[in-house]
Design a protein around this motif. Structure first.
Motif, PDB file in Angstrom:
ATOM      1  N   TRP A 105       0.826  -1.208   0.000  1.00  0.00           N
ATOM      2  CA  TRP A 105       0.000   0.000   0.000  1.00  0.00           C
ATOM      3  C   TRP A 105       0.862   1.260   0.000  1.00  0.00           C
ATOM      4  O   TRP A 105       0.489   2.277  -0.605  1.00  0.00           O
ATOM      5  CB  TRP A 105      -0.964  -0.021   1.166  1.00  0.00           C
ATOM      6  CG  TRP A 105      -2.140  -0.918   0.891  1.00  0.00           C
ATOM      7  CD1 TRP A 105      -2.303  -2.220   1.261  1.00  0.00           C
ATOM      8  CD2 TRP A 105      -3.293  -0.567   0.129  1.00  0.00           C
ATOM      9  NE1 TRP A 105      -3.499  -2.706   0.776  1.00  0.00           N
ATOM     10  CE2 TRP A 105      -4.128  -1.715   0.092  1.00  0.00           C
ATOM     11  CE3 TRP A 105      -3.720   0.591  -0.510  1.00  0.00           C
ATOM     12  CZ2 TRP A 105      -5.360  -1.721  -0.568  1.00  0.00           C
ATOM     13  CZ3 TRP A 105      -4.946   0.599  -1.160  1.00  0.00           C
ATOM     14  CH2 TRP A 105      -5.752  -0.556  -1.193  1.00  0.00           C
ATOM     15  N   SER A 106       2.022   1.218   0.645  1.00  0.00           N
ATOM     16  CA  SER A 106       2.930   2.364   0.600  1.00  0.00           C
ATOM     17  C   SER A 106       3.368   2.634  -0.832  1.00  0.00           C
ATOM     18  O   SER A 106       3.402   3.785  -1.291  1.00  0.00           O
ATOM     19  CB  SER A 106       4.158   2.107   1.484  1.00  0.00           C
ATOM     20  OG  SER A 106       3.791   1.975   2.844  1.00  0.00           O
ATOM     21  N   ALA A 107       3.714   1.578  -1.552  1.00  0.00           N
ATOM     22  CA  ALA A 107       4.121   1.732  -2.950  1.00  0.00           C
ATOM     23  C   ALA A 107       2.959   2.177  -3.817  1.00  0.00           C
ATOM     24  O   ALA A 107       3.120   2.997  -4.725  1.00  0.00           O
ATOM     25  CB  ALA A 107       4.695   0.419  -3.466  1.00  0.00           C
ATOM     26  N   ALA A 108       1.772   1.643  -3.541  1.00  0.00           N
ATOM     27  CA  ALA A 108       0.613   1.969  -4.376  1.00  0.00           C
ATOM     28  C   ALA A 108       0.302   3.453  -4.373  1.00  0.00           C
ATOM     29  O   ALA A 108      -0.184   4.003  -5.377  1.00  0.00           O
ATOM     30  CB  ALA A 108      -0.605   1.174  -3.895  1.00  0.00           C
ATOM     31  N   HIS A 109       0.604   4.118  -3.282  1.00  0.00           N
ATOM     32  CA  HIS A 109       0.283   5.545  -3.171  1.00  0.00           C
ATOM     33  C   HIS A 109       1.339   6.445  -3.789  1.00  0.00           C
ATOM     34  O   HIS A 109       1.165   7.676  -3.789  1.00  0.00           O
ATOM     35  CB  HIS A 109       0.065   5.917  -1.705  1.00  0.00           C
ATOM     36  CG  HIS A 109      -1.220   5.409  -1.140  1.00  0.00           C
ATOM     37  ND1 HIS A 109      -2.462   5.878  -1.539  1.00  0.00           N
ATOM     38  CD2 HIS A 109      -1.477   4.447  -0.213  1.00  0.00           C
ATOM     39  CE1 HIS A 109      -3.417   5.255  -0.879  1.00  0.00           C
ATOM     40  NE2 HIS A 109      -2.846   4.369  -0.070  1.00  0.00           N
ATOM     41  N   THR A 110       2.429   5.881  -4.323  1.00  0.00           N
ATOM     42  CA  THR A 110       3.464   6.713  -4.937  1.00  0.00           C
ATOM     43  C   THR A 110       3.122   7.112  -6.360  1.00  0.00           C
ATOM     44  O   THR A 110       3.718   8.051  -6.902  1.00  0.00           O
ATOM     45  CB  THR A 110       4.821   6.001  -4.958  1.00  0.00           C
ATOM     46  OG1 THR A 110       4.756   4.869  -5.848  1.00  0.00           O
ATOM     47  CG2 THR A 110       5.234   5.561  -3.553  1.00  0.00           C
ATOM     48  N   GLY A 111       2.234   6.372  -7.002  1.00  0.00           N
ATOM     49  CA  GLY A 111       1.929   6.622  -8.402  1.00  0.00           C
ATOM     50  C   GLY A 111       2.788   5.851  -9.371  1.00  0.00           C
ATOM     51  O   GLY A 111       2.555   5.896 -10.589  1.00  0.00           O
ATOM     52  N   LEU A 112       3.785   5.108  -8.875  1.00  0.00           N
ATOM     53  CA  LEU A 112       4.636   4.309  -9.755  1.00  0.00           C
ATOM     54  C   LEU A 112       4.045   2.921  -9.963  1.00  0.00           C
ATOM     55  O   LEU A 112       3.311   2.408  -9.110  1.00  0.00           O
ATOM     56  CB  LEU A 112       6.039   4.171  -9.162  1.00  0.00           C
ATOM     57  CG  LEU A 112       6.909   5.421  -9.127  1.00  0.00           C
ATOM     58  CD1 LEU A 112       8.282   5.080  -8.568  1.00  0.00           C
ATOM     59  CD2 LEU A 112       7.041   6.054 -10.502  1.00  0.00           C
ATOM     60  N   THR A 125      -6.454   4.108  -5.998  1.00  0.00           N
ATOM     61  CA  THR A 125      -5.185   4.823  -5.846  1.00  0.00           C
ATOM     62  C   THR A 125      -4.587   5.226  -7.183  1.00  0.00           C
ATOM     63  O   THR A 125      -3.695   6.080  -7.231  1.00  0.00           O
ATOM     64  CB  THR A 125      -4.146   3.967  -5.104  1.00  0.00           C
ATOM     65  OG1 THR A 125      -3.731   2.878  -5.944  1.00  0.00           O
ATOM     66  CG2 THR A 125      -4.700   3.436  -3.788  1.00  0.00           C
ATOM     67  N   GLY A 126      -5.018   4.586  -8.269  1.00  0.00           N
ATOM     68  CA  GLY A 126      -4.428   4.828  -9.574  1.00  0.00           C
ATOM     69  C   GLY A 126      -3.169   4.031  -9.834  1.00  0.00           C
ATOM     70  O   GLY A 126      -2.519   4.216 -10.871  1.00  0.00           O
ATOM     71  N   CYS A 127      -2.818   3.123  -8.917  1.00  0.00           N
ATOM     72  CA  CYS A 127      -1.604   2.326  -9.071  1.00  0.00           C
ATOM     73  C   CYS A 127      -1.765   1.302 -10.187  1.00  0.00           C
ATOM     74  O   CYS A 127      -2.775   0.599 -10.269  1.00  0.00           O
ATOM     75  CB  CYS A 127      -1.293   1.610  -7.761  1.00  0.00           C
ATOM     76  SG  CYS A 127       0.166   0.538  -7.825  1.00  0.00           S
ATOM     77  N   THR A 128      -0.773   1.197 -11.045  1.00  0.00           N
ATOM     78  CA  THR A 128      -0.724   0.169 -12.074  1.00  0.00           C
ATOM     79  C   THR A 128      -0.043  -1.069 -11.510  1.00  0.00           C
ATOM     80  O   THR A 128       1.064  -0.983 -10.984  1.00  0.00           O
ATOM     81  CB  THR A 128       0.061   0.668 -13.301  1.00  0.00           C
ATOM     82  OG1 THR A 128      -0.612   1.784 -13.866  1.00  0.00           O
ATOM     83  CG2 THR A 128       0.195  -0.427 -14.346  1.00  0.00           C
TER      84      THR A 128
END
Length: 389
Positions: free
Chosen positions: A224-231, A264-267
């Motif tokens: 979830w931390s990574a998901a919120h970065t946009g990457l 989140t918009g995470c790919t």
């Protein structure tokens, strides 16, 4: 199929490949046993009286790599390894990487060992390279210097934020550390803090056994931390070494997480998949933020790679499938992964054109999507060569 009737990959024009998931190669000379260890996902030597060269991957190495070192295809392994030692590891790496047809490497830097950096891969190949940050490795490095749970969680947040400034994406091996059947929602802060305290205390009591992060609460926090970065976030799915439980690595187990993370918009990119790659293709078909590859599976299935790629393309939208080798340790694995992909893709789409199912123009366009254009779009690399790391 007779050689005269076999589609020529050269008839399928492709841009330089973008290998969106790979690793460094070893810098040192390898003896026969060490070389063979990279031809298998097993963590043990070959059974008595057998060799890992006698596998689809071993045969593919002997097919594609000897000519690049001045030998005949399918020469005996001993001859190949002797020639490898004669040329030296740097020259072998240069020859094989430059011949792979790969123009950009997205390198997971989370594996241990004396491996080339992304920049060294780019230099040896004449291409470009970008880093993919492995979340679990980032957490473990942060824990090495953290005195308290608060220190760890603050350091981890800073580490994720800093990595997002320069990396092309993140990668998780939660499939190895726990499985993909984890609770989908983000863990509560109190639960994360408690899990961090427990892990740090365990590391202090037994550093060797507890060095790796395996707690599902912490693994979910990383995701979830990574998901919120946009990457983009890569997720290992399907087969790998015996460190995982394959029955818990089916990408379909991620369905609720995929739904939960969508706002989140995470790919999400589902890696490898085999033998569950059709499920990964389904997820890519029904969720707009999900992509997939069959990278590692192509190398290990060798002469059957075309069947695996065809199964992925049964349902997955053509704009949602990416190329990767998952090459690790040996530059030979870059060559094999690239050649098997190119040959399998050429045979498939040329066959469909011959049947009238596809137009030649569409075949060329889709081939370019899979080879490079999808990855350039997903990772924001642009249409030309991207920035080096």
């Amino acid at each position: 199929m007779p050689a005269a009737e076999r589609p020529d990959p050269a008839e399928l024009p492709l841009p330089p490949l973008v290998d969106h998931h790979c690793h460094g190669v070893v810098r040192s000379e390898l003896d026969s046993a060490a070389f063979e260890a990279f031809l298998t996902e097993s963590d043990a030597p070959a059974a008595l009286g057998t060799t890992f060269f006698d596998s689809q991957l071993g045969f593919a190495v002997r097919r594609w790599c000897p000519p690049l070192l001045g030998l005949e295809p399918h020469c005996p392994p001993a001859h190949y390894l002797a020639r490898r030692r004669e040329l030296g590891v740097r020259e072998v790496t240069r020859r094989l990487l430059t011949a792979s047809g790969i123009g950009a490497f997205l390198v997971d830097t989370g594996l241990p060992g004396d491996l080339t950096t992304p920049r060294e891969l780019a230099t040896a190949s004449g291409g470009t390279a970008h880093e993919i940050v492995r979340l679990e490795h980032l957490a473990e490095r942060t824990a090495d210097t953290a005195l308290t749970a608060d220190d760890f969680l603050t350091g981890l947040a800073d580490g994720v934020r800093e990595a997002a400034r320069t990396a092309a994406g993140f990668k998780s091996v939660a499939a190895y550390r726990y499985g993909l059947d984890f609770a989908p929602e983000p863990p509560a802060p109190a639960a994360v803090h408690t899990a961090a305290e427990r892990w740090l205390a365990h590391r202090s009591d037994d550093p060797g056994a507890a060095a790796r992060v395996t707690d599902p609460v912490l693994l979910r926090h990383l995701l979830w931390s990574a998901a919120h970065t946009g990457l983009p976030l890569q997720l290992h799915t399907g087969f790998g070494d015996p460190d995982l439980r394959l029955d818990r690595c089916d990408p379909l187990a991620l369905t609720d997480f995929i739904r939960a993370v969508r706002p989140t918009g995470c790919t999400l990119i589902l890696l490898h998949g085999y033998p569950y790659h059709r499920g990964a293709g389904y997820l890519a078909a029904v969720f707009p933020h999900v992509y997939a590859d069959v990278g590692l599976a192509l190398a290990h299935t060798g002469a059957r790679a075309g069947a695996i790629l065809a199964e992925m393309l049964e349902l997955a939208p053509f704009g949602k499938v990416l190329f990767s080798t998952d090459a690790y340790g040996l530059p030979e694995l870059y060559v094999v992964g690239a050649r098997l992909f190119q040959e399998a893709l050429a045979a498939l789409v040329n066959g469909w054109v011959a049947e009238g199912a596809w137009s030649r123009r569409d075949a060329h366009r889709v081939a370019a999507l899979l080879a490079a254009d999808n990855a350039r779009r997903v990772y924001g690399l642009g249409v030309a060569s991207g920035r080096d790391t």
